[in-house]
Enzyme design. Structure first.
Site, PDB file in Angstrom:
ATOM      1  N   HIS A 101     -30.953   7.472  39.254  1.00 40.62           N
ATOM      2  CA  HIS A 101     -30.270   6.601  40.219  1.00 40.62           C
ATOM      3  C   HIS A 101     -28.906   6.208  39.681  1.00 40.62           C
ATOM      4  CE1 HIS A 101     -32.067   3.782  37.362  1.00 40.62           C
ATOM      5  NE2 HIS A 101     -31.166   2.895  37.745  1.00 40.62           N
ATOM      6  N   ASP A 103     -26.621   2.690  39.786  1.00 35.24           N
ATOM      7  CA  ASP A 103     -26.984   1.290  39.972  1.00 35.24           C
ATOM      8  C   ASP A 103     -26.514   0.727  41.309  1.00 35.24           C
ATOM      9  OD1 ASP A 103     -28.404   0.874  37.624  1.00 35.24           O
ATOM     10  OD2 ASP A 103     -26.624   0.315  36.475  1.00 35.24           O
ATOM     11  N   HIS A 257     -28.494   7.774  36.029  1.00 40.35           N
ATOM     12  CA  HIS A 257     -29.248   7.617  34.790  1.00 40.35           C
ATOM     13  C   HIS A 257     -30.716   7.356  35.094  1.00 40.35           C
ATOM     14  CE1 HIS A 257     -28.008   3.534  35.936  1.00 40.35           C
ATOM     15  NE2 HIS A 257     -29.122   3.110  35.345  1.00 40.35           N
ATOM     16  N   ARG A 272     -28.726  -6.049  30.761  1.00 41.47           N
ATOM     17  CA  ARG A 272     -27.648  -5.342  31.463  1.00 41.47           C
ATOM     18  C   ARG A 272     -26.714  -6.311  32.164  1.00 41.47           C
ATOM     19  NH1 ARG A 272     -29.185  -2.046  36.691  1.00 41.47           N
ATOM     20  NH2 ARG A 272     -28.521  -4.001  37.680  1.00 41.47           N
TER      21      ARG A 272
END
Length: 303
Positions: A101, A103, A257, A272
């Site tokens: 995907h 983000d 990723h 994150r």
């Protein structure tokens, strides 16, 4: 302590990824070093820095601000209690996120970049893979490039509950899905976006892309699978084995990723921070279009 010594950039794989050494991340990083990091990010799409053990949540956010304005942690998932900008990615309780995907593509302004810091990682397993979606586009046959240049796709945060039911831990997956999709978002994006800084064309798909506009469900699924298989060819990827204190920064406009979920019940926790991005624009200059949801509280439009 000085924020700069000798900056060294070493490619990790042939088409994506580089390791940066000689940099101590923080909010006091010198402008020249920030410029070098940004240049490396644009060139290599994802960069890695080891040994950033001095960073805490505040330092991570302070560094992220040097790259742009941080978003809130996520449009639907709660932030870490101590910091509204940090998404706590704790995989210690059976949660499994192992699909390719980009983000937050279900909103109209996906992040410009993400800054991910390893807090607790297993001694083996739990690596992260990144794919270069610019290289993937450039290595498509010309006939396929001509096709995908014209396509648009619908991205959503709404879960496929058949997939939840067949997960390793359906109860955990269901609870996570309920939080993740509590507020519905749906956005129409170009399948190929033009990078606002480099002018490169990159493929904008990933696991949040559910269907291609104007095509049947079966044809949409076939086209998405065809292009995704090309994006994730091993030649377009890099794999990173985490150590505590590692930091990865990636250009969310040019990558996908995923986690390698091979660590069983061992603890794995990363923090994150995402940087506010712009609305993607296609080859035909048409921007993405909101269909459902308002992401303004998550991410202000990048200037």
């Amino acid at each position: 302590m000085s924020s700069r010594s000798s900056v060294d950039i070493t490619p990790v794989a042939g088409r994506i990824g580089a390791e940066i050494s000689g940099v101590r991340l923080g909010g006091d990083l010198e402008p020249e070093v920030v410029a070098e990091v940004r240049a490396a990010l644009l060139r290599y799409k994802v960069v890695f820095l080891r040994g950033q053990d001095h960073l805490d949540e505040g330092g991570q956010v302070a560094f992220a601000r040097l790259l742009g304005e941080p978003t809130t942690a996520h449009p639907t998932v709660p932030s870490l209690d101590q910091n509204p900008h940090i998404l706590d990615l704790d995989y210690s309780h059976g949660q499994k996120v192992d699909r390719w995907h980009t983000d937050v593509t279900f909103v109209d302004r996906p992040p410009l970049a993400s800054v991910l810091r390893a807090v607790v990682v297993p001694p083996a397993g739990g690596d992260t893979l990144w794919a270069n979606t610019v290289a993937a586009y450039e290595h498509l046959p010309v006939e396929l490039r001509d096709l995908v240049d014209r396509l648009r796709a619908i991205h959503t945060n709404q879960f496929d509950y058949a997939r939840v039911a067949t997960s390793d831990n359906p109860d955990v997956a269901r609870k996570y899905a309920e939080v993740f999709s509590a507020v519905a978002f749906e956005t129409e994006h170009p399948v190929v976006r033009v990078h606002p800084e480099t002018g490169e064309r990159s493929i904008l798909l990933g696991d949040f892309a559910k269907r291609v506009v104007g095509l049947s469900a079966e044809t949409s699924a076939a086209i998405i699978r065809l292009i995704q298989d090309h994006v994730t060819q091993v030649e377009n990827t890099v794999r990173w084995h985490w150590a505590p204190g590692d930091v990865a920064i990636w250009d969310n406009r040019a990558t996908q990723h995923r986690v390698v979920h091979d660590f069983g019940d061992l603890p794995r926790r990363l923090h994150r921070v995402t940087i506010a991005g712009d609305v993607p624009v296609g080859v035909d200059s048409r921007p993405s279009t909101v269909l459902t949801g308002d992401a303004s509280s998550y991410s202000r439009l990048a200037a």
